[in-house]
Motif scaffolding. Sequence first.
Motif, PDB file in Angstrom:
ATOM      1  N   TYR A   1     -37.947  64.942  22.576  1.00 57.28           N
ATOM      2  CA  TYR A   1     -37.045  64.935  23.717  1.00 57.28           C
ATOM      3  C   TYR A   1     -35.660  65.396  23.260  1.00 57.28           C
TER       4      TYR A   1
ATOM      5  N   ASN B   1     -30.794  67.489  27.982  1.00 56.18           N
ATOM      6  CA  ASN B   1     -31.060  68.417  29.086  1.00 56.18           C
ATOM      7  C   ASN B   1     -29.905  69.397  29.206  1.00 56.18           C
TER       8      ASN B   1
ATOM      9  N   GLN C   1     -32.845  66.964  38.539  1.00 55.33           N
ATOM     10  CA  GLN C   1     -33.533  67.272  37.281  1.00 55.33           C
ATOM     11  C   GLN C   1     -32.675  66.743  36.138  1.00 55.33           C
TER      12      GLN C   1
ATOM     13  N   GLU D   1     -33.779  64.417  33.898  1.00 57.12           N
ATOM     14  CA  GLU D   1     -34.563  63.911  32.782  1.00 57.12           C
ATOM     15  C   GLU D   1     -34.284  64.738  31.530  1.00 57.12           C
ATOM     16  N   ASP D   2     -34.574  64.143  30.379  1.00 63.21           N
ATOM     17  CA  ASP D   2     -34.431  64.872  29.127  1.00 63.21           C
ATOM     18  C   ASP D   2     -35.403  66.048  29.096  1.00 63.21           C
TER      19      ASP D   2
ATOM     20  N   TRP E   1     -42.846  69.778  31.735  1.00 61.86           N
ATOM     21  CA  TRP E   1     -42.250  68.984  32.812  1.00 61.86           C
ATOM     22  C   TRP E   1     -43.311  68.008  33.283  1.00 61.86           C
ATOM     23  N   ARG E   2     -43.087  66.731  32.959  1.00 61.10           N
ATOM     24  CA  ARG E   2     -44.022  65.667  33.331  1.00 61.10           C
ATOM     25  C   ARG E   2     -45.441  65.980  32.888  1.00 61.10           C
TER      26      ARG E   2
END
Length: 227
Positions: free
Chosen positions: A134, A137, A144, A146-147, A175-176
Amino acid sequence: MSRFRAALQASLTATKRALTWNVEDLIPPSERFIFNFNSKEELKKWHLYSDSEYGGLSSASLEITDTGTESSNTGIFSGNLSLDVTAGSKWNISRSGFCGMRSKKFDGFIDLDPYDTIALKLKGDGRCYISTIYTENWVNSPGQEEDNSWQAFVFVPKDDWYIAKIPLARYLPTWRGNVIDAQMEMNPSRVLGMSLSVNAEGGPPGAKSGPGDFHVEIDWVKALRTV
């Protein structure tokens, strides 16, 4: 005068040391420990997650073996992968059968820019695991936040210790859990954390897959400079 001479001597000594520095003094070591699973204190650095947060029935645990000698202790990430979903769950999940262990965010960042490879010493069950890095970002756009996550597969042979070496260039932006088609480059100088996860389905030919128990033993995770 003696105080002046002492100060002068100290200055001359510092100058001499500076002049005798060589390139090797400025190069980071060829390897750097990121995680070492030899103490129960290591458990404080991690949290577990699974599809059970969304109505699935998979479960996971992380333990440190107690061999009596700290240097020979290891971590054990194990559990059960289930494809079932809790009846009446409010979550409309499209898939289940996953578990993971994610490190808590580092205190600030760790800089892996001097390195080109992540190495993990593992003893597993023949399943394929997923190593995730991770990073901060870069986009940080609304919705958006999230790391950034970068993932690579790790096939772990059954029953024998194995050192998996994954070049940073092999980590793909995701992404996820899904690889995204984007022209992005990892920023290894701004690493926030890492994770190791397992999915009931997927992986290279020959790897164990499907629902059921999983078990992987972890000795350490390092960054290496191989070139």
